[in-house]
Design a protein around this motif. Sequence first.
Motif, PDB file in Angstrom:
ATOM      1  N   PRO A 154       0.797  -1.233   0.000  1.00  0.00           N
ATOM      2  CA  PRO A 154       0.000   0.000   0.000  1.00  0.00           C
ATOM      3  C   PRO A 154       0.830   1.284   0.000  1.00  0.00           C
ATOM      4  N   HIS A 155       1.925   1.321   0.794  1.00  0.00           N
ATOM      5  CA  HIS A 155       2.692   2.578   0.860  1.00  0.00           C
ATOM      6  C   HIS A 155       3.324   2.909  -0.488  1.00  0.00           C
ATOM      7  N   GLU A 156       3.676   1.863  -1.247  1.00  0.00           N
ATOM      8  CA  GLU A 156       4.250   2.075  -2.573  1.00  0.00           C
ATOM      9  C   GLU A 156       3.186   2.687  -3.508  1.00  0.00           C
ATOM     10  N   LEU A 157       1.952   2.228  -3.345  1.00  0.00           N
ATOM     11  CA  LEU A 157       0.859   2.742  -4.180  1.00  0.00           C
ATOM     12  C   LEU A 157       0.551   4.191  -3.814  1.00  0.00           C
ATOM     13  N   VAL A 158       0.606   4.495  -2.513  1.00  0.00           N
ATOM     14  CA  VAL A 158       0.390   5.882  -2.080  1.00  0.00           C
ATOM     15  C   VAL A 158       1.470   6.771  -2.688  1.00  0.00           C
ATOM     16  N   SER A 159       2.699   6.308  -2.663  1.00  0.00           N
ATOM     17  CA  SER A 159       3.756   7.179  -3.193  1.00  0.00           C
ATOM     18  C   SER A 159       3.678   7.307  -4.722  1.00  0.00           C
ATOM     19  N   ARG A 160       2.980   6.364  -5.371  1.00  0.00           N
ATOM     20  CA  ARG A 160       2.761   6.533  -6.818  1.00  0.00           C
ATOM     21  C   ARG A 160       1.549   7.411  -7.138  1.00  0.00           C
ATOM     22  N   GLY A 161       0.799   7.809  -6.089  1.00  0.00           N
ATOM     23  CA  GLY A 161      -0.300   8.752  -6.339  1.00  0.00           C
ATOM     24  C   GLY A 161      -1.695   8.180  -6.221  1.00  0.00           C
ATOM     25  N   ILE A 162      -1.823   7.016  -5.565  1.00  0.00           N
ATOM     26  CA  ILE A 162      -3.152   6.419  -5.392  1.00  0.00           C
ATOM     27  C   ILE A 162      -3.557   6.538  -3.928  1.00  0.00           C
ATOM     28  N   SER A 163      -4.715   7.154  -3.691  1.00  0.00           N
ATOM     29  CA  SER A 163      -5.180   7.306  -2.316  1.00  0.00           C
ATOM     30  C   SER A 163      -6.575   6.702  -2.182  1.00  0.00           C
ATOM     31  N   HIS A 164      -6.788   5.991  -1.082  1.00  0.00           N
ATOM     32  CA  HIS A 164      -8.032   5.251  -0.859  1.00  0.00           C
ATOM     33  C   HIS A 164      -8.691   5.765   0.407  1.00  0.00           C
TER      34      HIS A 164
ATOM     35  N   LEU B  64     -13.173  14.822   7.118  1.00  0.00           N
ATOM     36  CA  LEU B  64     -11.830  14.524   7.612  1.00  0.00           C
ATOM     37  C   LEU B  64     -11.242  13.315   6.876  1.00  0.00           C
ATOM     38  N   ALA B  65     -12.074  12.309   6.629  1.00  0.00           N
ATOM     39  CA  ALA B  65     -11.576  11.117   5.919  1.00  0.00           C
ATOM     40  C   ALA B  65     -11.118  11.491   4.511  1.00  0.00           C
ATOM     41  N   ILE B  66     -11.893  12.346   3.841  1.00  0.00           N
ATOM     42  CA  ILE B  66     -11.504  12.756   2.479  1.00  0.00           C
ATOM     43  C   ILE B  66     -10.258  13.638   2.538  1.00  0.00           C
ATOM     44  N   ALA B  67     -10.259  14.575   3.488  1.00  0.00           N
ATOM     45  CA  ALA B  67      -9.117  15.480   3.613  1.00  0.00           C
ATOM     46  C   ALA B  67      -7.838  14.693   3.909  1.00  0.00           C
ATOM     47  N   ARG B  68      -7.959  13.693   4.763  1.00  0.00           N
ATOM     48  CA  ARG B  68      -6.784  12.878   5.086  1.00  0.00           C
ATOM     49  C   ARG B  68      -6.287  12.143   3.840  1.00  0.00           C
ATOM     50  N   ALA B  69      -7.237  11.655   3.032  1.00  0.00           N
ATOM     51  CA  ALA B  69      -6.839  10.952   1.798  1.00  0.00           C
ATOM     52  C   ALA B  69      -6.184  11.916   0.803  1.00  0.00           C
ATOM     53  N   LEU B  70      -6.492  13.204   0.924  1.00  0.00           N
ATOM     54  CA  LEU B  70      -5.902  14.188   0.000  1.00  0.00           C
ATOM     55  C   LEU B  70      -4.519  14.658   0.449  1.00  0.00           C
ATOM     56  N   MET B  71      -4.197  14.382   1.708  1.00  0.00           N
ATOM     57  CA  MET B  71      -2.923  14.883   2.256  1.00  0.00           C
ATOM     58  C   MET B  71      -1.699  14.335   1.520  1.00  0.00           C
ATOM     59  N   CYS B  72      -1.830  13.157   0.912  1.00  0.00           N
ATOM     60  CA  CYS B  72      -0.655  12.577   0.244  1.00  0.00           C
ATOM     61  C   CYS B  72      -0.531  13.052  -1.212  1.00  0.00           C
ATOM     62  N   LYS B  73      -1.280  14.106  -1.594  1.00  0.00           N
ATOM     63  CA  LYS B  73      -1.234  14.673  -2.953  1.00  0.00           C
ATOM     64  C   LYS B  73      -1.500  13.629  -4.026  1.00  0.00           C
TER      65      LYS B  73
ATOM     66  N   HIS C  68      -3.624  23.558   2.197  1.00  0.00           N
ATOM     67  CA  HIS C  68      -4.408  23.299   0.991  1.00  0.00           C
ATOM     68  C   HIS C  68      -5.687  22.517   1.316  1.00  0.00           C
ATOM     69  N   VAL C  69      -5.564  21.432   2.095  1.00  0.00           N
ATOM     70  CA  VAL C  69      -6.787  20.650   2.377  1.00  0.00           C
ATOM     71  C   VAL C  69      -7.716  21.408   3.332  1.00  0.00           C
TER      72      VAL C  69
ATOM     73  N   MET D  32      -9.711   7.376  -4.556  1.00  0.00           N
ATOM     74  CA  MET D  32     -10.797   6.387  -4.555  1.00  0.00           C
ATOM     75  C   MET D  32     -11.627   6.598  -3.292  1.00  0.00           C
ATOM     76  N   LEU D  33     -12.910   6.827  -3.492  1.00  0.00           N
ATOM     77  CA  LEU D  33     -13.803   7.117  -2.372  1.00  0.00           C
ATOM     78  C   LEU D  33     -14.844   6.014  -2.254  1.00  0.00           C
ATOM     79  N   ASP D  34     -14.921   5.393  -1.065  1.00  0.00           N
ATOM     80  CA  ASP D  34     -15.879   4.305  -0.858  1.00  0.00           C
ATOM     81  C   ASP D  34     -17.053   4.808  -0.018  1.00  0.00           C
ATOM     82  N   GLU D  35     -18.189   4.977  -0.652  1.00  0.00           N
ATOM     83  CA  GLU D  35     -19.439   5.399   0.005  1.00  0.00           C
ATOM     84  C   GLU D  35     -19.293   6.687   0.800  1.00  0.00           C
ATOM     85  N   PRO D  36     -18.817   7.764   0.168  1.00  0.00           N
ATOM     86  CA  PRO D  36     -18.625   8.999   0.948  1.00  0.00           C
ATOM     87  C   PRO D  36     -19.921   9.596   1.485  1.00  0.00           C
ATOM     88  N   SER D  37     -21.078   9.271   0.896  1.00  0.00           N
ATOM     89  CA  SER D  37     -22.307   9.933   1.355  1.00  0.00           C
ATOM     90  C   SER D  37     -23.076   9.106   2.376  1.00  0.00           C
ATOM     91  N   LEU D  38     -22.550   7.926   2.726  1.00  0.00           N
ATOM     92  CA  LEU D  38     -23.312   7.006   3.581  1.00  0.00           C
ATOM     93  C   LEU D  38     -23.653   7.622   4.935  1.00  0.00           C
TER      94      LEU D  38
END
Length: 233
Positions: free
Chosen positions: A70-80, A142-151, A115-116, A156-162
């Motif tokens: 997962p950390h390798e994917l985050v550093s490539r620009g994928i945030s979950h 906060l969950a979305i903002a945290r996912a945006l912190m890694c630029k 920025h966030v 990928m957002l899982d059920e943000p409106s739930l």
Amino acid sequence: MLRLTDIRLFYGPIQALKRVTLEVAAGEIVTLIGANGAGKSSTLKAVSGMHATSGGSITFCGERIDNLPPHELVSRGISHCPEGRRIFGDLSVRENLLMGGYLLPKAEIPAQLDHVLAIFPRLGERIGQAGGTLSGGEQQMLAIARALMCKPALLMLDEPSLGLAPIMVEKIFETILDLKQSGLTVLLVEQNASAALEISDRGYVLEVGCVTLTGNSAELRSDSRIVQAYLGG
Ligand SMILES: Nc1ncnc2c1ncn2[C@@H]1O[C@H](COP(=O)(O)OP(=O)(O)OP(=O)(O)O)[C@@H](O)[C@H]1O
Ligand SMILES: [Mg+2]
């Protein structure tokens, strides 16, 4: 940008994904819709490395990424941003956000935090408050903002409106659109298919681990099968 080809994923003996093929182009919002248990969250987990795949391939920006840590994917620009928010209830808003940015070079963290917080000013007002004491809508921010912190390049957002009140749902969807306008690519999982298809470019329908239908969002919104099964028609 992202391409999944014939992805298979198991939980022990249970096969959650049988054959998932989909793609997301740079700058798009793509929505995954499907009933409970269809495999939507599993698809995101396969991409973010939260769960290993057992077949097929995943490429991101032309490179194979399936089963990288997962950390390798985050550093490539994928945030979950996972289902159920998973914020740290005992940590402050600020500490939660810093956890999201842990892979950034130290010098970039203050600017990314600013920025966030500019995207979610409400979080700035509650920066020292424990995450667990925020309202449901604020926790989702906060969950979305945290996912945006890694630029990220892909969010990928899982059920943000739930579980959110209609006004908060609207705010979250507006924010997702703003993020797209600022150049972010978004893969969105939503039970609220109607609202999700309104802001997305294209969509995929998942049924018991397989993609059964795909099209641009306007086509899907007027498809009688989708209307009946997912839009309450
Ligand atoms: N940790 C797990 N262990 C065993 N089976 C699991 C696990 N997580 C998911 N599954 C199973 O995999 C299938 C797909 O689950 P997944 O969470 O991807 O569905 P979903 O489309 O996100 O559903 P929902 O809309 O309810 O969130 C389901 O049958 C589920 O029971
Ligand atoms: Mg799910």
